[in-house]
Design a protein around this motif. Sequence first.
Motif, short mmCIF file in Angstrom:
data_model
loop_
_atom_site.label_atom_id
_atom_site.label_comp_id
_atom_site.label_asym_id
_atom_site.label_seq_id
_atom_site.Cartn_x
_atom_site.Cartn_y
_atom_site.Cartn_z
N VAL A 1 0.83 -1.20 0.00
CA VAL A 1 0.00 0.00 0.00
C VAL A 1 0.87 1.25 0.00
CG1 VAL A 1 -1.69 1.31 1.32
CG2 VAL A 1 -1.94 -1.17 1.10
N GLU A 2 1.95 1.25 0.76
CA GLU A 2 2.86 2.39 0.80
C GLU A 2 3.67 2.48 -0.49
OE1 GLU A 2 5.18 1.49 4.19
OE2 GLU A 2 3.73 2.26 5.63
N ALA A 3 4.14 1.32 -0.96
CA ALA A 3 5.02 1.30 -2.13
C ALA A 3 4.30 1.72 -3.40
CB ALA A 3 5.62 -0.10 -2.31
N HIS A 4 2.99 1.46 -3.46
CA HIS A 4 2.22 1.83 -4.65
C HIS A 4 1.53 3.18 -4.50
CE1 HIS A 4 0.37 0.96 -8.51
NE2 HIS A 4 -0.81 1.25 -8.02
N GLY A 5 1.61 3.77 -3.33
CA GLY A 5 0.89 5.01 -3.08
C GLY A 5 1.49 6.21 -3.78
N LEU A 6 0.65 7.16 -4.12
CA LEU A 6 1.10 8.39 -4.78
C LEU A 6 1.78 9.34 -3.81
CD1 LEU A 6 1.12 10.14 -7.38
CD2 LEU A 6 -1.18 10.92 -6.76
N GLU A 7 1.36 9.31 -2.55
CA GLU A 7 1.84 10.26 -1.56
C GLU A 7 3.35 10.20 -1.36
OE1 GLU A 7 0.92 11.45 3.12
OE2 GLU A 7 -0.51 10.24 1.97
N GLN A 8 3.95 9.04 -1.57
CA GLN A 8 5.40 8.92 -1.36
C GLN A 8 6.19 9.86 -2.25
OE1 GLN A 8 7.21 5.21 -2.97
NE2 GLN A 8 5.21 4.83 -3.94
N TRP A 9 5.63 10.24 -3.41
CA TRP A 9 6.39 11.01 -4.39
C TRP A 9 6.45 12.50 -4.09
CZ3 TRP A 9 9.35 7.71 -6.48
CH2 TRP A 9 8.89 6.42 -6.74
N TRP A 10 5.69 12.96 -3.10
CA TRP A 10 5.87 14.34 -2.63
C TRP A 10 6.33 14.37 -1.18
CZ3 TRP A 10 0.44 13.27 -3.79
CH2 TRP A 10 -0.36 13.10 -2.65
#
Length: 317
Positions: free
Chosen positions: A279-288
């Motif tokens: 869930v974390e690895a595929h999440g969009l939020e990680q990129w900001w």
Amino acid sequence: MEHPHAFNVSGPRKLPSINWKDLINSTWKDPNYKRTVMACFIQAVYLLQLDAQENRSKENGLAPKWWKPFNYRLVEALIDERDASIFGAILEWDRAAALQQLLLIKPSGAPRAVLALRGTLLKAPTARRDIQDDLRFLAWESLKGSVRFAAGLTALRCLSDKYGSANVCIAGHSLGAGFALQIGKELAKQGVCVEAHLFNPPSVSFKSVGGMVWTRIKSLLPLRGGGDGSRSVVETEMKQWMPHLYVNNSDYICCYYSDAEVSGGAKVFVAAKGKQRFVEAHGLEQWWSDDLEMEMALNNSKLISRQLQSLYSSKNP
């Protein structure tokens, strides 16, 4: 209580303030800033659909807060005619908003317009059509049969014609990144190369997995004859379009893009956080995220090479 998807709750924390100084030294030339903005624009598309589903008005909607801080405005929402869901958005530089910050002209590196495409939402009413396109990619490694491909291609072509391809970007996450990749490739075949930012693009399909098995088998067999003389020509053409891919090796949906190959064709950035939950690895939020660490893994991967080669070949699939 603030909504968990509100910009001030889950958005980027350390955004630089854009002002007249950017006319001299543009923040948009910082690749980390541009990556952050593109990810925020895609989040806005997710929220446009959720705003509609949860009956939020334009006044209290969550989505506008994800583009307004960057001086952009919504020009058009892309609607899936099958279920009336919002799957994409066209955002343009907002000159009026920028003037309030004494930005008389658009800073260097800021696109005139961005086409942003969201990924799968596992929530009615759009979940059925989202999953249908997920399965389309899984089965065929192509999204060309989807109405979203046709609508996205038309939108990006119109923006390129209006502003010039050098002034336009396309961005997508997950399924949206799959669409963005194939739309960008289709225009690249026509000599129109648009900057692309693709977050967690899907790499798993029956075709890709089968191809990897066959590649392993071939590696055990003796070579017969010479190499393909057209390969160098194809690789030269591939270098004309260099999409930016952002992947995480803990994300089984996109991890095959980090399978290395020597030739050029894409800029692949890998999140360097070690083992993560899917869930974390595929999440969009990680990129900001403020603590994001990335490595530029390579200029290409075996998968992106094969996909680009298929579009620059003389025979269309």
